[in-house]
Design an enzyme around this catalytic site. Structure first.
Site, PDB file in Angstrom:
ATOM      1  N   ALA A  24      30.396 123.454 -83.793  1.00 31.86           N
ATOM      2  CA  ALA A  24      30.507 123.943 -85.160  1.00 31.86           C
ATOM      3  C   ALA A  24      31.972 124.243 -85.440  1.00 31.86           C
ATOM      4  O   ALA A  24      32.745 124.519 -84.519  1.00 31.86           O
ATOM      5  CB  ALA A  24      29.666 125.208 -85.324  1.00 31.86           C
ATOM      6  N   GLY A  38      27.528 122.692 -80.989  1.00 31.58           N
ATOM      7  CA  GLY A  38      26.704 121.896 -81.904  1.00 31.58           C
ATOM      8  C   GLY A  38      26.735 120.408 -81.588  1.00 31.58           C
ATOM      9  O   GLY A  38      25.785 119.682 -81.889  1.00 31.58           O
ATOM     10  N   GLU A  47      24.241 119.967 -78.995  1.00 34.05           N
ATOM     11  CA  GLU A  47      22.925 120.148 -79.622  1.00 34.05           C
ATOM     12  C   GLU A  47      22.509 118.906 -80.412  1.00 34.05           C
ATOM     13  O   GLU A  47      21.340 118.514 -80.414  1.00 34.05           O
ATOM     14  CB  GLU A  47      22.950 121.406 -80.508  1.00 34.05           C
ATOM     15  CG  GLU A  47      23.023 122.671 -79.665  1.00 34.05           C
ATOM     16  CD  GLU A  47      23.330 123.920 -80.464  1.00 34.05           C
ATOM     17  OE1 GLU A  47      24.345 123.908 -81.218  1.00 34.05           O
ATOM     18  OE2 GLU A  47      22.580 124.895 -80.359  1.00 34.05           O
ATOM     19  N   GLU A  77      29.392 128.534 -76.357  1.00 35.28           N
ATOM     20  CA  GLU A  77      29.358 129.583 -77.388  1.00 35.28           C
ATOM     21  C   GLU A  77      29.682 130.970 -76.860  1.00 35.28           C
ATOM     22  O   GLU A  77      30.328 131.777 -77.527  1.00 35.28           O
ATOM     23  CB  GLU A  77      27.974 129.608 -78.083  1.00 35.28           C
ATOM     24  CG  GLU A  77      27.750 128.482 -79.076  1.00 35.28           C
ATOM     25  CD  GLU A  77      27.222 127.201 -78.442  1.00 35.28           C
ATOM     26  OE1 GLU A  77      27.206 127.105 -77.202  1.00 35.28           O
ATOM     27  OE2 GLU A  77      26.814 126.300 -79.199  1.00 35.28           O
TER      28      GLU A  77
HETATM   29  N1  COA Z   1      36.140 123.908 -84.736  1.00 34.82           N
HETATM   30  C1  COA Z   1      37.254 123.744 -85.466  1.00 34.82           C
HETATM   31  N2  COA Z   1      38.343 123.079 -85.034  1.00 34.82           N
HETATM   32  C2  COA Z   1      38.269 122.545 -83.801  1.00 34.82           C
HETATM   33  C3  COA Z   1      37.147 122.674 -82.967  1.00 34.82           C
HETATM   34  C4  COA Z   1      36.034 123.391 -83.492  1.00 34.82           C
HETATM   35  N3  COA Z   1      34.895 123.550 -82.803  1.00 34.82           N
HETATM   36  N4  COA Z   1      37.386 122.056 -81.811  1.00 34.82           N
HETATM   37  C5  COA Z   1      38.631 121.534 -81.896  1.00 34.82           C
HETATM   38  N5  COA Z   1      39.170 121.838 -83.102  1.00 34.82           N
HETATM   39  C6  COA Z   1      40.497 121.477 -83.598  1.00 34.82           C
HETATM   40  C7  COA Z   1      41.606 122.318 -82.965  1.00 34.82           C
HETATM   41  O1  COA Z   1      41.718 123.562 -83.584  1.00 34.82           O
HETATM   42  C8  COA Z   1      42.805 121.411 -83.202  1.00 34.82           C
HETATM   43  O2  COA Z   1      43.185 121.527 -84.543  1.00 34.82           O
HETATM   44  P1  COA Z   1      44.794 121.601 -84.928  1.00 34.82           P
HETATM   45  O3  COA Z   1      45.363 120.286 -84.439  1.00 34.82           O
HETATM   46  O4  COA Z   1      44.786 121.746 -86.414  1.00 34.82           O
HETATM   47  O5  COA Z   1      45.331 122.783 -84.176  1.00 34.82           O
HETATM   48  C9  COA Z   1      42.218 120.018 -83.024  1.00 34.82           C
HETATM   49  O6  COA Z   1      40.808 120.148 -83.234  1.00 34.82           O
HETATM   50  C10 COA Z   1      42.439 119.432 -81.661  1.00 34.82           C
HETATM   51  O7  COA Z   1      41.916 120.328 -80.696  1.00 34.82           O
HETATM   52  P2  COA Z   1      42.745 120.873 -79.427  1.00 34.82           P
HETATM   53  O8  COA Z   1      42.108 122.157 -78.988  1.00 34.82           O
HETATM   54  O9  COA Z   1      44.188 120.895 -79.728  1.00 34.82           O
HETATM   55  O10 COA Z   1      42.441 119.693 -78.365  1.00 34.82           O
HETATM   56  P3  COA Z   1      42.402 119.801 -76.786  1.00 34.82           P
HETATM   57  O11 COA Z   1      42.328 118.393 -76.305  1.00 34.82           O
HETATM   58  O12 COA Z   1      43.490 120.663 -76.278  1.00 34.82           O
HETATM   59  O13 COA Z   1      41.013 120.560 -76.443  1.00 34.82           O
HETATM   60  C11 COA Z   1      38.642 121.032 -76.682  1.00 34.82           C
HETATM   61  C12 COA Z   1      39.780 119.990 -76.777  1.00 34.82           C
HETATM   62  C13 COA Z   1      37.373 120.380 -77.181  1.00 34.82           C
HETATM   63  C14 COA Z   1      38.488 121.482 -75.223  1.00 34.82           C
HETATM   64  C15 COA Z   1      39.038 122.269 -77.529  1.00 34.82           C
HETATM   65  O14 COA Z   1      39.378 121.810 -78.823  1.00 34.82           O
HETATM   66  C16 COA Z   1      37.916 123.277 -77.671  1.00 34.82           C
HETATM   67  O15 COA Z   1      37.657 124.051 -76.755  1.00 34.82           O
HETATM   68  N6  COA Z   1      37.250 123.307 -78.857  1.00 34.82           N
HETATM   69  C17 COA Z   1      36.240 124.284 -79.164  1.00 34.82           C
HETATM   70  C18 COA Z   1      34.957 123.980 -78.442  1.00 34.82           C
HETATM   71  C19 COA Z   1      33.912 125.044 -78.744  1.00 34.82           C
HETATM   72  O16 COA Z   1      34.031 126.188 -78.372  1.00 34.82           O
HETATM   73  N7  COA Z   1      32.846 124.620 -79.428  1.00 34.82           N
HETATM   74  C20 COA Z   1      31.729 125.447 -79.736  1.00 34.82           C
HETATM   75  C21 COA Z   1      31.839 125.992 -81.100  1.00 34.82           C
HETATM   76  S1  COA Z   1      30.436 127.027 -81.428  1.00 34.82           S
END
Ligand code: COA
Length: 260
Positions: free
Chosen positions: A66, A111, A114, A134
């Site tokens: 999400a 999500g 999911e 989460e």
């Molecule tokens: N919601 C909103 N934005 C998200 C996102 C999410 N769930 N996951 C990634 N993004 C965005 C980042 O903020 C970043 O945006 P920016 O370039 O404007 O700063 C962009 O996507 C790239 O992500 P980044 O974190 O820089 O890539 P990474 O390769 O270093 O890491 C992940 C990848 C997937 C490990 C990391 O993005 C992450 O942990 N995301 C969240 C996962 C999460 O907790 N999901 C559950 C949500 S309930």
């Protein structure tokens, strides 16, 4: 139809739905949920589509969950409404009446995981990482994750994944049944097309009733579930596909299923 955050195309009876926010790891904001719901409806309605594929744009993510920016704005009633919207989408995918294949091309977190679990089958790139992170954000899965993960991999493994918030690599995911097939990343699309091609050769009504039998049976006790299977077996016997399948075998030819 064209969508803001989702690409939809139909080729060779495969309807491919691609979440298209690669710069944001295909995070699921409200617009994505709306577009995904509409695209799934379109694919479900379209008689030219026999199998649906769900994937993410770019090489990094299927969907990283999400949209965290939107989550930060939620109050309790908004959170319940959001969970219900995500659950309605995943339930609809599960009950689309045709196979939905997840092509897990990268991160499938929160999500994203999911959504993948609501698909009929999951094919993952060997580089994919799945998980329900989460708890790292102080929240819990809300689009069916607590329920579908436990059903797919068992209670103990589901709690391990949900409570630690850790990422599960493709190999482990295959071993515990979280995904059904793994392919080298460069061959993922071909592996999904091959699986779709196999399913497209079967009777559509038989596929639909098989999915209903398994899903509906899991919600029932054994005696009731067996009766559910018997009733669906009876319904299948009313289809032209059954007549065609059996006749084709007896006539030593390939069946030409019409889906009726
Ligand atoms: N919601 C909103 N934005 C998200 C996102 C999410 N769930 N996951 C990634 N993004 C965005 C980042 O903020 C970043 O945006 P920016 O370039 O404007 O700063 C962009 O996507 C790239 O992500 P980044 O974190 O820089 O890539 P990474 O390769 O270093 O890491 C992940 C990848 C997937 C490990 C990391 O993005 C992450 O942990 N995301 C969240 C996962 C999460 O907790 N999901 C559950 C949500 S309930």
């Amino acid at each position: 139809m064209a969508y803001e955050t989702v690409l939809y195309e139909v080729n060779d009876r495969i309807g491919t739905v691609t979440i298209n926010r690669p710069d944001k790891m295909n995070a699921l904001n409200q617009q994505v949920l709306r577009d995904l719901s509409a695209a799934m409806e379109e694919a479900g309605r379209d008689d030219a589509v026999g199998v649906v594929v769900l994937t993410g744009a770019g090489e990094k993510a299927f969907a990283a969950g999400a949209d965290i920016g939107e989550l930060a704005e939620l109050d309790p009633l908004g959170a319940i409404a959001l969970a219900r919207r995500g659950q309605a989408l995943t339930r609809r995918m599960e009950q689309l009446g045709k196979p939905v294949l997840a092509a897990v091309n990268g991160f499938a977190l929160g999500g994203g995981c999911e959504l993948a679990m609501a698909c009929t089958l999951r094919v993952a790139a060997d580089t994919a990482k799945l998980g329900q992170p989460e708890v790292n954000l102080g929240i819990i899965p809300g689009y069916g994750g607590t329920q579908r993960l436990a059903r797919l991999v068992g209670k103990g493994r589901a709690l391990d994944i949900i409570l630690t918030g850790r990422m599960v690599g493709a190999k482990e995911a295959l071993g515990i049944g979280l995904v059904d097939r793994v392919a080298p990343a460069a061959e993922l699309a071909a592996a999904v097309r091959e699986l779709a091609g196999t399913l497209l050769q079967k009777g559509p009504a038989a596929l639909r009733f098989s999915m209903e039998a398994v899903d509906g049976g899991l919600e029932r006790g054994m005696a009731e579930a067996l009766e559910w299977e018997a009733q669906l077996f009876g319904l299948v016997a009313s289809t032209a596909d059954m007549k065609e399948g059996l006749t084709a075998f007896l006539e030593k030819r390939k069946p030409a299923f019409g889906g009726k």
